[in-house]
Design a protein around this motif. Structure first.
Motif, PDB file in Angstrom:
ATOM      1  N   LEU A   1     -52.283 -30.566  11.722  1.00  0.00           N
ATOM      2  CA  LEU A   1     -53.619 -31.513  12.010  1.00  0.00           C
ATOM      3  C   LEU A   1     -53.573 -32.180  13.171  1.00  0.00           C
ATOM      4  O   LEU A   1     -54.785 -32.465  13.880  1.00  0.00           O
ATOM      5  CB  LEU A   1     -53.669 -32.487  10.626  1.00  0.00           C
ATOM      6  CG  LEU A   1     -54.035 -32.007   9.303  1.00  0.00           C
ATOM      7  CD1 LEU A   1     -54.114 -32.777   8.344  1.00  0.00           C
ATOM      8  CD2 LEU A   1     -55.287 -31.135   9.398  1.00  0.00           C
ATOM      9  N   GLU A   2     -52.339 -32.705  13.484  1.00  0.00           N
ATOM     10  CA  GLU A   2     -52.504 -33.289  14.957  1.00  0.00           C
ATOM     11  C   GLU A   2     -52.589 -32.450  16.249  1.00  0.00           C
ATOM     12  O   GLU A   2     -53.464 -32.807  17.273  1.00  0.00           O
ATOM     13  CB  GLU A   2     -50.881 -33.855  14.929  1.00  0.00           C
ATOM     14  CG  GLU A   2     -50.378 -34.968  14.300  1.00  0.00           C
ATOM     15  CD  GLU A   2     -48.944 -35.493  14.446  1.00  0.00           C
ATOM     16  OE1 GLU A   2     -48.272 -34.805  15.280  1.00  0.00           O
ATOM     17  OE2 GLU A   2     -48.600 -36.443  13.571  1.00  0.00           O
TER      18      GLU A   2
ATOM     19  N   GLN B   1     -45.928 -30.619   3.669  1.00  0.00           N
ATOM     20  CA  GLN B   1     -46.706 -31.718   4.201  1.00  0.00           C
ATOM     21  C   GLN B   1     -46.356 -32.180   5.565  1.00  0.00           C
ATOM     22  O   GLN B   1     -47.521 -32.356   6.547  1.00  0.00           O
ATOM     23  CB  GLN B   1     -46.448 -33.058   3.474  1.00  0.00           C
ATOM     24  CG  GLN B   1     -46.727 -32.829   1.842  1.00  0.00           C
ATOM     25  CD  GLN B   1     -46.714 -34.002   1.033  1.00  0.00           C
ATOM     26  OE1 GLN B   1     -46.909 -35.173   1.406  1.00  0.00           O
ATOM     27  NE2 GLN B   1     -46.138 -33.627  -0.214  1.00  0.00           N
ATOM     28  N   ASP B   2     -44.928 -32.289   6.000  1.00  0.00           N
ATOM     29  CA  ASP B   2     -44.728 -32.462   7.276  1.00  0.00           C
ATOM     30  C   ASP B   2     -45.472 -31.443   8.340  1.00  0.00           C
ATOM     31  O   ASP B   2     -45.865 -31.915   9.527  1.00  0.00           O
ATOM     32  CB  ASP B   2     -43.244 -32.619   7.672  1.00  0.00           C
ATOM     33  CG  ASP B   2     -42.530 -33.898   6.737  1.00  0.00           C
ATOM     34  OD1 ASP B   2     -43.543 -34.660   6.487  1.00  0.00           O
ATOM     35  OD2 ASP B   2     -41.463 -33.929   6.646  1.00  0.00           O
TER      36      ASP B   2
ATOM     37  N   ASN C   1     -49.066 -31.904   8.695  1.00  0.00           N
ATOM     38  CA  ASN C   1     -49.343 -33.167   9.682  1.00  0.00           C
ATOM     39  C   ASN C   1     -49.418 -32.818  10.984  1.00  0.00           C
ATOM     40  O   ASN C   1     -50.023 -33.145  11.717  1.00  0.00           O
ATOM     41  CB  ASN C   1     -48.536 -34.109   9.357  1.00  0.00           C
ATOM     42  CG  ASN C   1     -48.711 -34.754   7.626  1.00  0.00           C
ATOM     43  OD1 ASN C   1     -49.761 -34.724   7.181  1.00  0.00           O
ATOM     44  ND2 ASN C   1     -47.708 -35.462   7.235  1.00  0.00           N
TER      45      ASN C   1
ATOM     46  N   LYS D   1     -42.692 -31.893   0.389  1.00  0.00           N
ATOM     47  CA  LYS D   1     -42.714 -32.857   1.519  1.00  0.00           C
ATOM     48  C   LYS D   1     -42.556 -32.183   2.831  1.00  0.00           C
ATOM     49  O   LYS D   1     -43.286 -32.482   3.930  1.00  0.00           O
ATOM     50  CB  LYS D   1     -41.447 -33.593   1.275  1.00  0.00           C
ATOM     51  CG  LYS D   1     -41.546 -35.015   0.398  1.00  0.00           C
ATOM     52  CD  LYS D   1     -40.485 -35.901   0.199  1.00  0.00           C
ATOM     53  CE  LYS D   1     -40.859 -37.204  -0.564  1.00  0.00           C
ATOM     54  NZ  LYS D   1     -40.060 -38.157  -0.395  1.00  0.00           N
TER      55      LYS D   1
ATOM     56  N   ILE E   1     -54.095 -36.308   0.118  1.00  0.00           N
ATOM     57  CA  ILE E   1     -52.909 -36.747   0.614  1.00  0.00           C
ATOM     58  C   ILE E   1     -52.695 -38.568   0.813  1.00  0.00           C
ATOM     59  O   ILE E   1     -51.956 -39.140   0.519  1.00  0.00           O
ATOM     60  CB  ILE E   1     -52.618 -36.175   1.739  1.00  0.00           C
ATOM     61  CG1 ILE E   1     -52.318 -34.673   1.572  1.00  0.00           C
ATOM     62  CG2 ILE E   1     -51.283 -36.804   2.570  1.00  0.00           C
ATOM     63  CD1 ILE E   1     -51.218 -34.291   0.781  1.00  0.00           C
ATOM     64  N   SER E   2     -54.138 -38.977   1.200  1.00  0.00           N
ATOM     65  CA  SER E   2     -54.077 -40.214   1.553  1.00  0.00           C
ATOM     66  C   SER E   2     -54.073 -41.270   0.255  1.00  0.00           C
ATOM     67  O   SER E   2     -53.622 -42.599   0.271  1.00  0.00           O
ATOM     68  CB  SER E   2     -55.501 -40.614   2.208  1.00  0.00           C
ATOM     69  OG  SER E   2     -56.573 -40.363   1.427  1.00  0.00           O
TER      70      SER E   2
ATOM     71  N   TYR F   1     -57.993 -31.939   1.368  1.00  0.00           N
ATOM     72  CA  TYR F   1     -56.523 -32.244   1.524  1.00  0.00           C
ATOM     73  C   TYR F   1     -56.351 -33.625   2.140  1.00  0.00           C
ATOM     74  O   TYR F   1     -55.437 -34.322   1.522  1.00  0.00           O
ATOM     75  CB  TYR F   1     -56.004 -31.093   2.638  1.00  0.00           C
ATOM     76  CG  TYR F   1     -54.848 -31.561   2.998  1.00  0.00           C
ATOM     77  CD1 TYR F   1     -53.576 -31.002   2.252  1.00  0.00           C
ATOM     78  CD2 TYR F   1     -54.220 -31.898   4.336  1.00  0.00           C
ATOM     79  CE1 TYR F   1     -52.129 -31.496   2.631  1.00  0.00           C
ATOM     80  CE2 TYR F   1     -53.154 -32.281   4.470  1.00  0.00           C
ATOM     81  CZ  TYR F   1     -52.040 -31.826   3.587  1.00  0.00           C
ATOM     82  OH  TYR F   1     -50.713 -32.361   4.091  1.00  0.00           O
ATOM     83  N   LYS F   2     -57.165 -34.055   3.170  1.00  0.00           N
ATOM     84  CA  LYS F   2     -56.722 -35.325   3.617  1.00  0.00           C
ATOM     85  C   LYS F   2     -57.189 -36.471   2.650  1.00  0.00           C
ATOM     86  O   LYS F   2     -56.343 -37.313   2.430  1.00  0.00           O
ATOM     87  CB  LYS F   2     -57.888 -35.553   4.960  1.00  0.00           C
ATOM     88  CG  LYS F   2     -57.689 -34.701   6.002  1.00  0.00           C
ATOM     89  CD  LYS F   2     -58.569 -34.983   7.323  1.00  0.00           C
ATOM     90  CE  LYS F   2     -58.088 -34.209   8.579  1.00  0.00           C
ATOM     91  NZ  LYS F   2     -59.134 -34.363   9.590  1.00  0.00           N
TER      92      LYS F   2
END
Length: 577
Positions: free
Chosen positions: A343-344, A336-337, A340, A333, A288-289, A284-285
């Motif tokens: 993950l934080e 995705q937020d 994120n 989107k 997305i990058s 995933y990382k």
């Protein structure tokens, strides 16, 4: 070494000096204790470390662990399938063989191991034991577990291959007559299974399985339920996001947000639950990058503006699907937020190493996808939560796509997106047979029954309209005791009688009298000329056509309604037969 009660073993493990994690009882104490009973049995170390601790600590597992051939079969299967989730599959196959071996031992006391049963003269015992294990009923000739019976033939052949390999290795180091005889017996057993298993087991089991599927009710998710589920997921996600922003270490909010994101991705992409729950975090990382849109600038003119917006709105990653196929996952989107944010907060919640994006907190395992979707399907108060499963969602997508005029290339792309071949898509993921045959093919059968198939020459099924509504109205308004006569008169019922006469009618029921209103010559000529083509083609006029005629000649047709005109035309072409 000592023996402890199964229920109290966890207490001993907690204070045992040999436990590297002393002070913690851990999990699977009984399974690990059962493995100690095996002694120094020579088993593949990977099988012993990965599979044995996950097996249920009962008699079936003990038989499986003690049998060398079952362990050798499991070890080879584990080498062939390296993914972590196949550990459960290996455990299941070992237990299936162990249950079969237990039944064989009851039928033949000379059999000690599965290797002893792989002989030509014991083929009938293998068949009988398989039937007993799969719950075969002699009277109804049906299986409780037909899939088990079908798969056992393949499993036994693979066990024969493993046994043959063991004999060949042994005979090379020390060739003897006994080894040659054993080798011949195993090869003969393989031939017997290949030649006769389908007659003894597989064909009947497959027919039984298909018979159970034929009249099975097909559940399809309701559109209202899908909307309820999505709205509920978004509402829960919004609440958990606000809680995590206030407290990044809130494990409960983290887990709920993780589950809602998983369900939303499953709902959008119609993925299999296992595929999505095992999504590696590094995949995933990295996806997305990277920016993929730049690579397709030359194709920007080939797509519409709406499609360009969608390409910018969604991220696409590819994960491992069934049988090693790559299947895409589209991520919006807002999802995705949320990911994120997950993950934080992940480092604050996840204290152990976990390679999965949807990993359980404080565990090395992923979440259990089908349980999560089942949980939220019930919580969203859907009318039919049992229909909100991943399999039915996938069938729902394939079913609704039949409403669109999709080309062959579009169908191939859809099948590739869903992770199967075009043939599987058409066989298993299309409109259910009961719906298709009842709703569409019945058109053809009805036309053939009426002898009107020639009127719709060159038309597709979608273009055929049988006007069943008008026929039903006509049948409902006709008196059951008085079928419509083939004449030029219509019925007019008398006015409602007074209460006294009505009471007499109840006590002494009589047939309703009818007043026949004849058609005038002007009325007949007008209707015959207007619907001349209908009479030639033996086709009843529609309600709208009759109403238009009445509206244009109100004075002449003041005592006729559309139904009387329709019956009059029907009588005309029926008399000509």
């Amino acid at each position: 070494m000592g023996y402890y009660s199964a229920k109290n073993l966890w207490r001993h493990r907690k204070q045992c000096d040999a436990n590297p994690e002393k002070g913690s009882s851990g999990k699977r104490s009984q399974a690990l204790g059962q493995t100690l009973l095996l002694g120094n049995i020579k088993v593949d170390i990977e099988l012993k470390v990965k599979v044995f601790p996950r097996m249920r600590p009962d008699k079936v597992s003990l038989v499986a662990k003690n049998d060398k051939l079952i362990c050798a079969f499991a070890s080879r299967y584990l080498k062939l399938h390296r993914e972590l989730h196949f550990v459960q599959v290996v455990s299941r196959k070992m237990r299936e063989l162990a249950r079969l071996l237990m039944e064989i031992k009851k039928l033949d006391l000379s059999v000690v191991t599965l290797f002893d049963a792989l002989k030509p003269h014991k083929y009938d015992i293998l068949v009988k034991a398989t039937k007993l294990t799969s719950g075969y009923d002699d009277e109804s000739q049906t299986y409780k577990s037909p899939t088990y019976a079908m798969n056992m033939g393949t499993t036994l052949k693979q066990c024969c291959d493993v046994a043959l390999l063991h004999v060949l290795k042994k005979s090379k180091s020390l060739p003897t007559v006994d080894n040659a005889n054993v080798e011949a017996d195993i090869k003969t057993c393989i031939q017997l299974i290949e030649a006769n298993w389908r007659f003894d087991i597989s064909t009947n089991a497959a027919n039984d399985l298909n018979l159970k599927k034929w009249n099975k009710v097909t559940l399809v998710p309701l559109a209202t339920d899908l909307k309820l589920l999505k709205d509920y997921l978004m509402k829960v996600a919004a609440n958990q996001v606000s809680m995590l922003q206030k407290n990044p270490s809130n494990e409960k909010a983290y887990t709920s947000l993780l589950e809602t994101v998983y369900c939303r991705l499953l709902l959008l992409n119609r993925r299999r639950p296992g595929e999505l729950q095992r999504l590696p975090i590094h995949v995933y990382k990295s996806a997305i990058s990277e920016e993929h849109n730049q690579a397709y600038e030359e194709f920007s003119e080939a797509i519409t503006e709406t499609e360009r917006i969608l390409m910018r709105s969604f991220k696409r990653i590819v994960i491992r699907g069934k049988r090693g196929r790559g299947v895409p996952v589209l991520i919006s989107k807002d999802v995705q937020d949320h990911l994120n944010l997950i993950l934080e907060c992940r480092d604050n919640i996840q204290t152990v190493s976990n390679i999965y994006l949807f990993g359980k907190p404080n565990s090395q395992e992923p979440i259990i996808g089908y349980k999560v979707i089942k949980k939220y399907a019930s919580l969203c108060q859907a009318k039919n939560p049992h229909a909100l499963t991943s399999t039915r969602l996938r069938k729902h997508l394939a079913t609704l796509t039949q409403l669109f005029n999709m080309s062959e290339n579009d169908m191939e792309q859809l099948a590739s997106f869903m992770g199967h071949t075009l043939g599987i898509h058409r066989a298993s993921y299309r409109l259910p047979d009961d719906v298709y045959q009842t709703a569409r093919l019945s058109k053809i059968l009805t036309l053939m029954e009426k002898g009107e198939a020639g009127h719709f020459k060159g038309k597709s099924l979608d273009e055929i309209n049988l006007n069943l509504d008008e026929n039903l109205i006509s049948e409902a308004q006709q008196d059951d005791n008085h079928p419509e006569p083939l004449c030029q008169y219509e019925d007019i019922q008398e006015p409602h009688p007074d209460p006294e006469s009505q009471q007499v009618d109840i006590t002494l029921p009589k047939k309703k009298s009818r007043v026949l209103v004849p058609w005038t010559e002007d009325q007949k000529n007008l209707v015959l000329v207007h619907f001349g083509n209908h009479i030639k083609s033996k086709r009843a006029p529609k309600k709208a056509e009759c109403d238009n005629l009445i509206a244009s000649h109100t004075e002449l047709l003041h005592n006729k309604d559309w139904l009387k005109i329709k019956v009059f035309i029907q009588n005309q072409y029926r008399k000509k037969k």
